[in-house]
Design an enzyme around this catalytic site. Structure first.
Site, mmCIF file in Angstrom:
data_model
loop_
_atom_site.group_PDB
_atom_site.id
_atom_site.type_symbol
_atom_site.label_atom_id
_atom_site.label_comp_id
_atom_site.label_asym_id
_atom_site.label_seq_id
_atom_site.Cartn_x
_atom_site.Cartn_y
_atom_site.Cartn_z
ATOM 1 N N LYS A 36 0.631 -1.087 -0.034
ATOM 2 C CA LYS A 36 -0.097 -0.057 -0.042
ATOM 3 C C LYS A 36 0.941 1.235 0.028
ATOM 4 O O LYS A 36 1.935 1.345 0.419
ATOM 5 C CB LYS A 36 -0.933 0.002 1.460
ATOM 6 N N ARG A 87 -9.980 -11.544 2.305
ATOM 7 C CA ARG A 87 -10.856 -12.844 1.622
ATOM 8 C C ARG A 87 -10.019 -14.341 1.790
ATOM 9 O O ARG A 87 -10.795 -15.054 1.713
ATOM 10 C CB ARG A 87 -11.330 -12.499 0.315
HETATM 11 N N1 BES Z 1 -7.959 -3.664 4.174
HETATM 12 C C1 BES Z 1 -8.139 -3.357 2.936
HETATM 13 C C2 BES Z 1 -9.619 -2.639 2.957
HETATM 14 C C3 BES Z 1 -9.758 -1.458 3.376
HETATM 15 C C4 BES Z 1 -9.401 -0.275 2.617
HETATM 16 C C5 BES Z 1 -10.275 -1.255 4.678
HETATM 17 C C6 BES Z 1 -9.694 1.157 3.219
HETATM 18 C C7 BES Z 1 -10.484 0.007 5.205
HETATM 19 C C8 BES Z 1 -10.003 1.256 4.457
HETATM 20 C C9 BES Z 1 -8.265 -4.824 2.031
HETATM 21 O O1 BES Z 1 -7.397 -5.844 2.696
HETATM 22 C C10 BES Z 1 -7.635 -4.016 0.927
HETATM 23 O O2 BES Z 1 -6.650 -3.823 0.816
HETATM 24 N N2 BES Z 1 -8.529 -4.386 -0.203
HETATM 25 C C11 BES Z 1 -7.924 -3.932 -1.640
HETATM 26 C C12 BES Z 1 -8.566 -5.050 -2.696
HETATM 27 C C13 BES Z 1 -8.111 -4.853 -4.013
HETATM 28 C C14 BES Z 1 -6.558 -4.948 -4.104
HETATM 29 C C15 BES Z 1 -8.755 -5.922 -4.852
HETATM 30 C C16 BES Z 1 -9.026 -2.596 -1.811
HETATM 31 O O3 BES Z 1 -9.852 -2.412 -1.508
HETATM 32 O O4 BES Z 1 -8.057 -1.631 -2.479
HETATM 33 ZN ZN ZN Z 2 -5.489 -5.595 1.785
#
Ligand code: BES
Ligand code: ZN
Ligand code: ZN
Length: 482
Positions: A258, A332
């Site tokens: 990230k 997931r």
């Molecule tokens: N933990 C994150 C989702 C999230 C984002 C929660 C912001 C709270 C605040 C999750 O693990 C994630 O990073 N999801 C990705 C999925 C994508 C790579 C398909 C996302 O939502 O960007």
């Molecule tokens: Zn994530």
């Protein structure tokens, strides 16, 4: 805090008197009698204030006749549970500095009004002060309510609020202080206290038991993962509810790392697991007549030489193979194992709770959770419970036509779709691990965290879902649903 009832405020004194006021500036429940007792000057004060009585509005005036200070709190047009929770929240926050607090309830018709006000009051007082060198915790020791004794409502409010506060504490804790082992110990202590059974799987056992998703996500982490399974089994209970919570104690994204700003809040990526912990505490405290199994896969999602790579394939607990194309879609993966394990017990309903996608924030914003379900019954059950609990959820479709976005040339499924409908493709992924049993999924990426205080919500972890999960358990125990 000690919460008691009194038929009237005769001879009562204290530091703060909270008087509810409706939107037309008429006195709220029980306030008229008390105000009359204290003298006309209160009516005069109210007249002169810039105070409309809308929900959650407050105005403080110097007190007299036994009370150091008087606080007017707006209830809006009528008594409803949402307004009472919000009024309770702002009153609780305003009361932090006062030791003895009283408010009027009178003969409120609404069932649950005392519950709502006390719940809001307790949570409005919530503070996370563990790391402050000069903490200023709440000074409130007593809350006296005028009106008929509603002891059961107070007990319920206290139990659910304690569950929410537990969840908030866990969410607000920095990642270094809540390693999977530590979280598992907290669960074990709670089970000890409340007579629940617990099984904790360590890294070797996670491997042996085939929790391939949890193991895969944990590969880059120095702190070892845990799978925690708690069981609440009261005598005579017939139905079983399974709760599954995403427990990523820190989400760096893994090798699909990230950006720094997106990582700042990622200690909160275990809010689903925290909500499940808090709900179990409340359910067991209240002694609800339903079996509840809680499953929380716990790990960090880290980078490093041993970390899971984009392109890797693993086998989940139910035997399905998964191609991982983005290691940041890790929630997931651990939920795949959690849901598979839950399904083995054939519960009457499974609910998973997860800060799963940024996409649900885009769709519904920061105050509303996305709700998915295997059938209308599951969706309606959670919707009704959430409404009663004062938590905002909204249904999104498990659109079958989008399932092909997850087709992998290499494995049974891949872990990301394209740029569209990200909350839906995440839910479709989870559905593969539910054995087609009754199931609901709450994507709480928005409301799990708050940027500021608002009513009974406090900045930071909110504990969202605890109250909804407890309400579902109540409804199932009463055979109202599922
Ligand atoms: N933990 C994150 C989702 C999230 C984002 C929660 C912001 C709270 C605040 C999750 O693990 C994630 O990073 N999801 C990705 C999925 C994508 C790579 C398909 C996302 O939502 O960007
Ligand atoms: Zn994530
Ligand atoms: Zn995550």
């Amino acid at each position: 805090m000690q919460i008691t009832f009194t038929p009237s405020l005769d001879d009562l004194s204290g530091d703060l008197l909270i008087l509810p006021v409706f939107a037309d500036r008429t006195w709220g429940p029980g306030a008229e009698e008390v105000a009359a007792e204290l003298g006309d000057w209160l009516d005069d004060y109210l007249e002169g204030l810039d105070f409309s009585g809308k929900v959650g509005q407050t105005a403080a005036v110097p007190g007299a006749t036994g009370f150091g200070r008087v606080l007017f709190v707006g209830l809006g047009d009528e008594v409803d549970a949402d307004g009472m929770r919000k009024a309770g929240g702002v009153a609780g926050r305003a009361a932090l500095r006062y030791e003895s607090v009283a408010t009027t309830m009178g003969e409120i018709e609404l069932n649950g009004a005392v519950d709502a006000f006390v719940y809001g009051f307790l949570l409005g007082q919530y503070k996370f002060t563990k790391y402050l060198s000069e903490p200023k915790p709440s000074k409130t020791e007593t809350l006296v309510l005028t009106g008929p004794e509603a002891i059961d409502e107070v007990a319920r409010a206290e139990a659910v609020a304690a569950g929410v506060a537990m969840a908030r504490d866990l969410i607000n804790e920095p990642a270094g202080g809540k390693k999977p082992e530590v979280m598992a110990e907290i669960a074990a202590d709670m089970c000890d206290d409340l007579g629940m059974d617990i099984t904790i799987y360590d890294r070797d056992e996670i491997k042996e038991e085939g929790f391939g998703g949890l193991l895969a996500v944990s590969l880059g982490a120095t702190n070892p993962p845990r799978m925690v399974v708690m069981n609440y089994r009261p005598e005579g209970a017939e139905k079983t509810l399974a709760l599954i919570g995403k427990g990523i104690v820190f989400d760096s994204g893994g090798l699909s790392i990230k950006p720094a700003s997106a990582m700042e809040t990622m200690k909160t990526d275990m809010s689903g697991a925290a909500a499940v912990f808090g709900a179990m505490r409340a359910i067991a405290t209240l002694g609800l007549g339903i079996n509840v199994v809680a499953i929380t896969p716990l790990t960090e999602n880290m980078t490093g030489g041993a970390a899971l790579r984009p392109g890797d394939v693993f086998t989940a607990r139910n035997g399905k193979t998964v191609e991982v194309l983005n290691t940041d879609a890790e929630g997931r993966l651990v939920l795949a194992d959690g849901l598979s394990l839950a399904a083995e017990g054939k519960p009457d309903l499974m609910i998973d709770v997860a800060t799963l996608t940024g996409a649900v924030q885009v769709a519904l914003g920061m105050k509303v959770a996305g709700l998915f379900g295997s059938n209308d019954d599951a969706v309606e059950t959670v919707t009704a419970a959430a409404r009663r609990a004062g938590e905002k959820v909204w249904p999104l479709p498990l659109e079958k036509d989008y399932r092909s976005k997850l087709d992998s040339p290499l494995a049974d499924i891949k872990n990301i779709g394209d740029r569209y409908a990200g909350a839906i493709t995440a839910a479709l992924f989870l559905a593969e691990f539910t054995a087609e049993l009754p199931w609901a999924h709450l994507d709480i990426a928005g409301p799990a965290r708050a940027d500021g205080d608002d009513g009974y919500i406090t900045k930071g972890g909110t504990g969202f879902s605890v109250a909804t999960l407890v309400a579902v358990a109540e409804d199932m125990a009463n055979s109202a649903v599922m």
